[in-house]
Structures are given as structure tokens and as C-alpha cells.
Write a protein that holds these residues in place. Structure first.
Motif, mmCIF file in Angstrom:
data_model
loop_
_atom_site.group_PDB
_atom_site.id
_atom_site.type_symbol
_atom_site.label_atom_id
_atom_site.label_comp_id
_atom_site.label_asym_id
_atom_site.label_seq_id
_atom_site.Cartn_x
_atom_site.Cartn_y
_atom_site.Cartn_z
ATOM 1 N N ASN A 94 -19.530 63.424 45.238
ATOM 2 C CA ASN A 94 -20.055 64.587 45.961
ATOM 3 C C ASN A 94 -20.387 64.292 47.422
ATOM 4 N N GLU B 185 -19.514 67.517 38.163
ATOM 5 C CA GLU B 185 -18.753 68.656 38.683
ATOM 6 C C GLU B 185 -17.605 68.216 39.590
ATOM 7 N N ARG C 63 -25.272 70.168 47.279
ATOM 8 C CA ARG C 63 -24.549 69.657 46.111
ATOM 9 C C ARG C 63 -23.355 68.808 46.514
ATOM 10 N N ARG D 223 -29.202 66.788 43.462
ATOM 11 C CA ARG D 223 -28.561 66.010 42.403
ATOM 12 C C ARG D 223 -28.340 64.594 42.916
ATOM 13 N N ASP E 251 -25.841 74.466 45.998
ATOM 14 C CA ASP E 251 -25.858 75.022 44.643
ATOM 15 C C ASP E 251 -26.608 76.353 44.651
ATOM 16 N N ARG F 117 -21.976 71.716 51.059
ATOM 17 C CA ARG F 117 -21.897 72.743 50.031
ATOM 18 C C ARG F 117 -23.245 72.782 49.308
ATOM 19 N N TRP G 15 -30.800 67.233 48.983
ATOM 20 C CA TRP G 15 -29.949 67.081 47.808
ATOM 21 C C TRP G 15 -30.730 67.438 46.545
ATOM 22 N N ASP H 101 -20.301 62.338 39.586
ATOM 23 C CA ASP H 101 -20.879 63.681 39.560
ATOM 24 C C ASP H 101 -20.113 64.492 38.529
#
Length: 203
Positions: A65, A61, A117, A23, A111, A109, A21, A59
Motif C-alpha cells: 500500500n 486489499e 489506505r 492500516r 478509506d 488514497r 494511516w 496488505d
């Protein structure tokens, strides 16, 4: 663990692929009661702490996540609002998994650095999974989401002191993998030697 064993732990077929990870982890769990929710989130927090990584409330985004879904039949998933926007070809995927009588599916997924991410974990609670203690299942799944494991990963759980724990090999690899000096992602098998050196030092 030998470099060969570590290479296998992060390889799919002949392809080495390491990723952790990049993040803070923001988990959300669907399909369980409050007691099981607490167990699952507690296991995730324990593994994140072992990795010396971070969790967060949201998160920027995705909001969350790390999404964990518990359900009885694959046909339930396409009815989840907006899930098809996160999982491409969700309907055909569920049809295929149902035909295989699969009890789990995990999708990562990444980044632009190659770091994890997001992770989506789906657990169909058939008889095999339903018979497992909630604590054991939660701990195993938490360990499986913290790194991009390969086909040759060692056993995730072991017995110790009358209770189920992460296996020593998995614990050592998780701690080594989150050394900030190491790249967050790489396809270079030399990473296995770097991890092996850190595992040896930790002992």
C-alpha cells in the motif's frame, strides 16, 4: 508550534485536511539497487516507529500500500505493467508532469473513514534529487508519506550531531498525530489545537 502553524501544516490553501494511516504500512520500492532499497525501507521503518504505527508483510486489499518509484524520465511510468490500473489517467498525468519539469509527485488514497489506505510516490532523479544523499532523501520521503501534509508544513529535515535528522517540529507532529485518541481523519481545524496540546505536553 502554535495552533496557527499546525493549521498551516495540514492545509491546502484555506482548506484544513488532516489524515493519517488507518492500516499497517506495507512498502515496496522500485528502481533502486539493494543498498538504496535497504536505506529507503530503513527510513520508512524509523518513521513508522516514531509514529508508533505498524508495518506488515502484506496488505489484504492491495498487497503493498506504499509504493515508491525512482526513475529518470516521466515517460518511463506508462510502460510499467498495470500501473495505469492504480493511477487514473497515468499517461496524461506523466505528460503534464514532464512539461512542468517536476521531480516528484505523490498520490494518496483514502478509506471510508478518511484515513490513508495507500500512497504512491514518484521521484524523478534529476540533478537536484540525485545530488542529495540517499539517507536524506529517504528520510524526507518517509516523513512526507506518514501524514497528509499541507502547503505550510515545516522543514522536514534538520542537522543535529553532525548528521541529518527529522526536524523537531516534524517529529513532534508525527508523534502527536498518531495519538490513538485522535480521529484518523478530519477537516475540522480544531484538530490543530488538539495536536498543539499534545506537542506541548510532550515537551
Amino acid at each position: 508550534m502554535t495552533p496557527e502553524a499546525i493549521t498551516a501544516a495540514f492545509s491546502q490553501g484555506a482548506a484544513f485536511h488532516f489524515a493519517r494511516w488507518g492500516r499497517p504500512i506495507v512498502p515496496v520500492v522500485f528502481g533502486v539497487d539493494d543498498a538504496t532499497l535497504s536505506t529507503v525501507k530503513g527510513a520508512i521503518e524509523a518513521v513508522v516507529t516514531l509514529a508508533r504505527h505498524k508495518m506488515a508483510e502484506t496488505d489484504p486489499e492491495l498487497g503493498a500500500n506504499l509504493m515508491v518509484f525512482f526513475f529518470r524520465d516521466w515517460e518511463e511510468l506508462p510502460a510499467v505493467p498495470n500501473l495505469d490500473r492504480l493511477i487514473p489517467d497515468l499517461g496524461p498525468l506523466c505528460t503534464r508532469l514532464a512539461a512542468q519539469d517536476a521531480h516528484h509527485y505523490r498520490l494518496f488514497r483514502f478509506d471510508d473513514q478518511g484515513a490513508i489506505r495507500a500512497c504512491f510516490t514518484f521521484l524523478r532523479m534529476n540533478s537536484a534529487l540525485a545530488e542529495l544523499p540517499a539517507e536524506d532523501l529517504a528520510l524526507s520521503e518517509a516523513a512526507r508519506m506518514i501524514l497528509l501534509w499541507g502547503e505550510g508544513a515545516p522543514a522536514f529535515l534538520a542537522q543535529g550531531g553532525g548528521k541529518t535528522l527529522l526536524s523537531p517540529e516534524i517529529s513532534a507532529l508525527i508523534r502527536a498525530a498518531y495519538d490513538p485518541v485522535l480521529p484518523v481523519a478530519t477537516r475540522d481545524p480544531v484538530q490543530a489545537h488538539r495536536l498543539g496540546a499534545r506537542v506541548s505536553l510532550a515537551r
